[in-house]
Design a protein around this motif. Structure first.
Motif, PDB file in Angstrom:
ATOM      1  N   UNK A  56       0.844  -1.189   0.000  1.00 34.05           N
ATOM      2  CA  UNK A  56       0.000   0.000   0.000  1.00 34.05           C
ATOM      3  C   UNK A  56       0.884   1.245   0.000  1.00 34.05           C
ATOM      4  N   UNK A  57       0.849   1.999  -1.112  1.00 34.14           N
ATOM      5  CA  UNK A  57       1.597   3.251  -1.200  1.00 34.14           C
ATOM      6  C   UNK A  57       0.659   4.400  -0.853  1.00 34.14           C
ATOM      7  N   UNK A  58       1.113   5.277   0.053  1.00 37.53           N
ATOM      8  CA  UNK A  58       0.264   6.369   0.510  1.00 37.53           C
ATOM      9  C   UNK A  58       0.765   7.738   0.055  1.00 37.53           C
ATOM     10  N   UNK A  59       2.077   7.883  -0.097  1.00 38.97           N
ATOM     11  CA  UNK A  59       2.620   9.201  -0.407  1.00 38.97           C
ATOM     12  C   UNK A  59       3.874   9.044  -1.239  1.00 38.97           C
ATOM     13  N   UNK A  60       4.053   9.933  -2.234  1.00 35.66           N
ATOM     14  CA  UNK A  60       5.295   9.961  -3.010  1.00 35.66           C
ATOM     15  C   UNK A  60       5.597  11.404  -3.395  1.00 35.66           C
ATOM     16  N   UNK A  61       6.881  11.732  -3.428  1.00 32.29           N
ATOM     17  CA  UNK A  61       7.274  13.075  -3.845  1.00 32.29           C
ATOM     18  C   UNK A  61       7.082  13.212  -5.351  1.00 32.29           C
ATOM     19  N   UNK A  62       6.771  14.432  -5.807  1.00 33.42           N
ATOM     20  CA  UNK A  62       6.520  14.678  -7.226  1.00 33.42           C
ATOM     21  C   UNK A  62       7.768  15.174  -7.959  1.00 33.42           C
ATOM     22  N   UNK A  63       8.611  15.915  -7.292  1.00 27.07           N
ATOM     23  CA  UNK A  63       9.781  16.520  -7.919  1.00 27.07           C
ATOM     24  C   UNK A  63      10.860  15.464  -8.129  1.00 27.07           C
ATOM     25  N   UNK A  64      11.045  15.029  -9.389  1.00 27.97           N
ATOM     26  CA  UNK A  64      12.004  13.972  -9.687  1.00 27.97           C
ATOM     27  C   UNK A  64      13.436  14.472  -9.734  1.00 27.97           C
ATOM     28  N   UNK A 106      16.159   9.754 -11.794  1.00 25.30           N
ATOM     29  CA  UNK A 106      15.034  10.562 -11.294  1.00 25.30           C
ATOM     30  C   UNK A 106      14.312   9.863 -10.137  1.00 25.30           C
ATOM     31  N   UNK A 107      14.938   9.866  -8.970  1.00 24.95           N
ATOM     32  CA  UNK A 107      14.371   9.183  -7.812  1.00 24.95           C
ATOM     33  C   UNK A 107      13.182   9.937  -7.238  1.00 24.95           C
ATOM     34  N   UNK A 108      12.236   9.176  -6.679  1.00 27.22           N
ATOM     35  CA  UNK A 108      11.137   9.715  -5.895  1.00 27.22           C
ATOM     36  C   UNK A 108      11.098   8.986  -4.555  1.00 27.22           C
ATOM     37  N   UNK A 109      10.688   9.687  -3.508  1.00 28.43           N
ATOM     38  CA  UNK A 109      10.531   9.087  -2.190  1.00 28.43           C
ATOM     39  C   UNK A 109       9.135   8.498  -2.079  1.00 28.43           C
ATOM     40  N   UNK A 110       9.033   7.268  -1.575  1.00 29.33           N
ATOM     41  CA  UNK A 110       7.748   6.598  -1.388  1.00 29.33           C
ATOM     42  C   UNK A 110       7.577   6.240   0.085  1.00 29.33           C
ATOM     43  N   UNK A 111       6.361   6.387   0.565  1.00 30.50           N
ATOM     44  CA  UNK A 111       6.005   6.058   1.940  1.00 30.50           C
ATOM     45  C   UNK A 111       4.804   5.129   1.897  1.00 30.50           C
TER      46      UNK A 111
END
Length: 925
Positions: free
Chosen positions: A581-589, A656-661
């Motif tokens: 279950x992914x709840x949040x991810x950053x948009x700025x790659x 282009x990493x994104x953070x996932x929570x």
């Protein structure tokens, strides 16, 4: 790879199939006319083929099961969409096996919405070559036990299926009919007198029912002037028998504390027999014991209610026993054993009163059981054993066959959180084998094994302390949880040493000291973030975060679920039913730049317990490439505790990493003060480290695998016990006389997969150095060999990998892809498990011989393939404790990353030419 499982046998107790005795018929109705059955419209195929044939002068249905699906089969649809079978009590499927091997066949009767558990009834049978057998599905029952109550006026289909095999197999169905007079499910009546068991099996015919389990059968025989139960078995997974009470009843053993099984092995080979007493036939709601019998040996084996394998287990309701299961463990050949009698014995324990926590300071004299729970121990009053007074606490791990034998726990509630405690006690070692360790620790009853254990202390060298009375103490601080208990136990590696000891404890006193406040390692790390680290993202969720992060099912909430301020972010996966279950991810790659270290921190509060196997997770992922995840970390706390999450992630590649929570499985967590700080990557010692120069002078260990036998002064062969989806068997690891260690992976005639391995645990360990193996990969998918380093302290949580890391020098699970894996594991293998890995692609890696190495130092690890560096890392902080060597082959359950073994050709082999260890010489040596 994870730590070898040494307590193999107690992972048993799963019923494979049950065949109930055929009941008398009272009218019958053929359900399908095979002369008129339309295979195109009335039959649905699933990895099968079907045709109408002539068998013994009549039309029959031939079914050929395929090899692709786990349960290949077909469904015969009810004419008009539904059949009314309310006038009958069962369906009987008559099947002929025309093949040369036995085959397992199942029959299922369905209502709409059947899924294998709900809205269906099922039965199965094993049919020998040339045999015709009738499989009976009794309405309201599945596998011989009470099941779903069907709407018999709306039976939608009859399902016939087998199990997956390596070759197509066929059966011939000669009839499918409804039969038996319908009757209401009988109400529970008074159970027969349990003492009928004590008469051996003289009343068996009238009072009991018998079912098969796996490849076992049972029959009554005349023995010594009475009746006994003879159980015969064939090579299968868990062959045996099930004994059931009369229909509609249960057994009531509430006046007793255990069942005693008088068992005899008349055969010429040893047999390992398990005994299970069930409330429910689910493998969990039961009490279990097991015993190994030598040829000609006779024993009495007891199953103590509420205990399994000598330890406190499921709280069995002795007044509602639904079945007894007697089975053996994966026999390689056919055999038999005899049960002479089954006798209830022992006085039922009094219903315990709700314990009142002892006031502090509290002294436990063990003159009685007040304030303690015996979890495998006992109170001894024997002369020469008692330390003080008339009684002492006794723990005896002899014959328990488990690595950690815990024999007592104090009642929860004695220790109030928020204080320091000192625990003093006296102990005396009465007997000890080499390697046995006596230990004490505190564990939260609600949190269970793992991260929240406190004050663990080992007392080793027990064999040197025999007969001596000693006084010991531990100091420990507790915070938050109110249900800590004090545990005593005995441990030992059952693959290397027996770990047997007999220890008595007395005069344990608990005193409360100064107030205590836990400062977690994470909170200390947050405070230690360099002040010059630049804040690049800060979210307190008081304002709209649109354009900064993407919310996926996460939502901002206020009181009472908020964490601080007026709003917090809520992650709730308790009702999604999803694993990931992914709840949040950053948009700025472009947020995460190469050459920078990022500190990810937030405060969180766990609002509800995680589901089994559940945890929160944070990671960086580039463009959905899961294999390129970096900075993966799990987190969890106990419900109600507010803590810090901290993770530092070094970004070295321009991606282009994104953070996932997210949350794995079910859980509910409130998040606040999510902050990401940035700093140029500080220099790492591992980046400047030069690998150890290897010479003949600093070669400290080498096994070239010359000769004909494995060097048992260095190695222990792994087995014989289950390992993941297969078994480690000692005979599968051997030298071929050509200078090679061979690990043979094979499939036995009974379908069991077996492999081999070596471990130097308890015989050779080392700290720091260069390790290299020369290895030749196998050719078939479905299993993966490897060379790795390990220590038991990998299971300790809270100090990263410094107190023990599993170092996978090489794992080779792939056959169609030219790549291998290096890996690091620490903080146990539960919810706190941490892993870092690297999978280099190397052309031709599955062809011929290759060398794999790791340079392990206090700075970190540098990995090599064929002498070329492939990865360097300081993840986990580098193990500061000695590790031992492992060379193994194993199988991923269900296929996994090694692929499916079903369509491979066996046997298959992994070869090791040598393993060597070099270490730097100390100055002056």
């Amino acid at each position: 790879m994870h730590h070898p499982n040494k307590t193999a046998f107690f992972l048993l107790a799963v019923v494979a199939t049950v065949v109930m005795p055929t009941l008398a018929t009272a009218g019958e109705k053929p359900l399908f006319d095979f002369d008129r059955l339309d295979l195109k419209t009335q039959v649905r195929l699933d990895d099968t083929s079907a045709r109408i044939v002539t068998h013994e002068g009549a039309k029959a249905l031939e079914i050929t099961f395929g090899q692709k699906r786990k349960w290949p089969g077909l469904a015969i649809l009810a004419p008009g969409g539904a059949m009314d079978l309310s006038a009958f009590s069962r369906v009987e499927l008559t099947v002929f096996n025309p093949g040369s091997e036995k085959i397992s066949v199942s029959c299922r009767v369905d209502n709409a919405g059947a899924d294998g558990r709900k809205n269906c009834n099922t039965a199965a049978g094993i049919i020998k070559p040339g045999e015709t057998k009738t499989i009976t599905v009794r309405f309201g029952y599945s596998w011989g036990q009470k099941g779903a109550d069907l709407d018999l006026t709306k039976v939608t289909q009859i399902l016939i299926f087998g199990d997956r095999a390596q070759a197509d197999r066929s059966i011939i169905v000669t009839s499918v009919k409804a039969t038996g007079k319908a009757a209401a499910v009988p109400a529970a009546t008074k159970a027969p007198d349990p003492l009928e068991f004590s008469a051996g099996f003289a009343k068996f015919d009238a009072s009991f029912r018998l079912g098969q389990s796996g490849g076992g059968t049972g029959r009554l025989i005349d023995l010594d002037g009475g009746k006994a139960l003879e159980i015969s078995y064939e090579p299968a997974k868990w062959p045996g028998v099930i004994i059931l009470p009369p229909m509609g009843t249960v057994w009531n053993f509430s006046k007793f504390s255990q069942l005693d099984f008088d068992i005899e092995n008349p055969g010429k080979t040893a047999v390992h027999v398990g005994f299970r007493v069930d409330n429910k036939p689910d493998g969990k709601s039961c009490s279990v014991s097991s015993e190994r019998l030598k040829p000609g040996q006779r024993k009495t084996v007891s199953v103590r209610f509420g205990y399994s394998w000598g330890r406190v287990g499921y709280p069995l309701d002795a007044s509602r026993i639904t079945q007894l299961l007697i089975y053996t463990s994966n026999p390689k050949e056919a055999g038999r054993f005899i049960i002479r009698s089954i006798t209830p014995s022992g006085k039922a324990p009094a219903i315990p009163k709700t314990p009142k926590p002892k006031k502090l300071p509290a002294t436990f004299s063990f003159e009685d059981e007040e304030g303690i729970v015996l979890t495998g121990g006992e109170i001894t009053r024997a002369v020469g054993e008692v330390i003080e007074g008339k009684a002492s606490l006794l723990g005896d791990s002899r014959g328990k066959r488990i690595t950690h034998f815990e024999f007592v726990a104090t009642d929860a509630g004695t220790l109030v959180p928020g204080y320091n405690y000192r625990i003093t006690f006296k102990y005396r070692v009465l007997r000890a084998s080499p390697g046995a360790v006596f230990y004490i620790f505190l564990r939260s009853k609600s949190q269970g094994w793992g991260r929240w254990d406190r004050g663990w202390t080992d007392y080793a060298d027990l064999s040197e302390q025999v007969g001596k009375t000693k006084t010991a103490s531990i100091d420990v601080g507790l915070d938050i949880l109110p249900d800590y208990r004090i545990h005593f136990g005995i441990k030992g590696d059952t693959r290397v040493v027996k770990g047997d000891a007999r220890v008595v404890v007395d005069e344990m006193t608990v005193t409360q000291g100064k107030p205590y406040k836990l400062e977690t390692r994470e909170s200390k790390l947050v405070k230690a973030i360099p002040p010059e680290a630049k804040v690049v993202l800060s979210l307190d969720f008081e304002q709209d975060a649109a354009g900064t992060v993407e919310m996926q099912r996460a939502k901002v909430v206020g009181a009472p679920r908020r964490l601080q301020g007026s709003k917090s972010l809520l992650l709730d996966s308790t009702s999604t039913g999803k694993q990931w279950n992914t709840f949040l991810s950053t948009l700025d790659k472009t947020l995460f730049k190469p050459g920078h270290r990022y500190y990810v921190t937030f405060r969180y509060k766990q609002l509800a317990p995680f589901a089994e196997g559940g945890y929160g997770n944070v990671y960086l992922r580039p463009n959905g490439e899961r294999e390129k995840d970096i900075g993966w970390k799990k987190f969890r706390m106990m419900p109600g505790y507010v803590g810090w999450f901290y993770q530092s992630i070094d970004v070295r590649e321009d991606r282009p990493y994104q953070l996932f929570l997210g949350i794995h499985r079910g859980g509910k967590v409130a998040i606040d003060e999510l902050t990401i700080r940035e700093l140029p990557i500080p220099p790492r010692k591992i980046d400047d480290r030069k690998p150890l120069v290897r010479t003949k002078d600093n070669l400290v260990f080498a096994d070239e695998f010359d000769g004909k036998t494995i060097n048992e002064k260095v190695w222990t062969r792994l087995g014989d016990y289950p390992r993941k989806g297969a078994w480690w068997i000692k005979s599968q690891a051997y030298l071929n006389g050509k200078g090679h260690l061979v690990l043979k992976f094979d499939k036995e005639a009974n379908g069991r997969y077996v492999s081999g391995g070596l471990s130097s645990e308890g015989k050779y360990t080392f700290k720091y150095g260069y390790v290299e193996v020369r290895m030749k990969n196998p050719t078939q998918p479905g299993h993966w060999p490897g060379a790795w380093l390990f220590t038991q302290s990998v299971n300790k949580v809270g100090n990263d990998g410094r107190d023990g890391t599993e170092v996978d020098i090489v794992e080779a699970p792939w056959r169609k892809i030219d790549k291998i894996s290096h890996g690091l594991h620490w903080d146990g293998y539960g919810p706190d498990h941490q892993v870092r890995s690297h999978t280099p692609i190397i052309k031709g890696i599955n062809e011929g011989w290759h060398t794999y190495g790791v340079d392990w130092s206090e700075d970190g690890y540098i990995f090599f393939v064929d002498g070329k560096e492939t990865w360097r890392t300081d993840a986990g902080g580098s193990s500061r404790v000695p590790l031992h060597l492992l060379l193994t082959d194993e199988m991923t359950p269900g296929g996994g990353w090694a692929g499916s073994p079903e369509n491979s050709t066996w046997p298959d082999y992994t070869y090791f030419d040598y393993i060597r260890v070099w270490q730097a010489k100390a100055p002056g040596k």
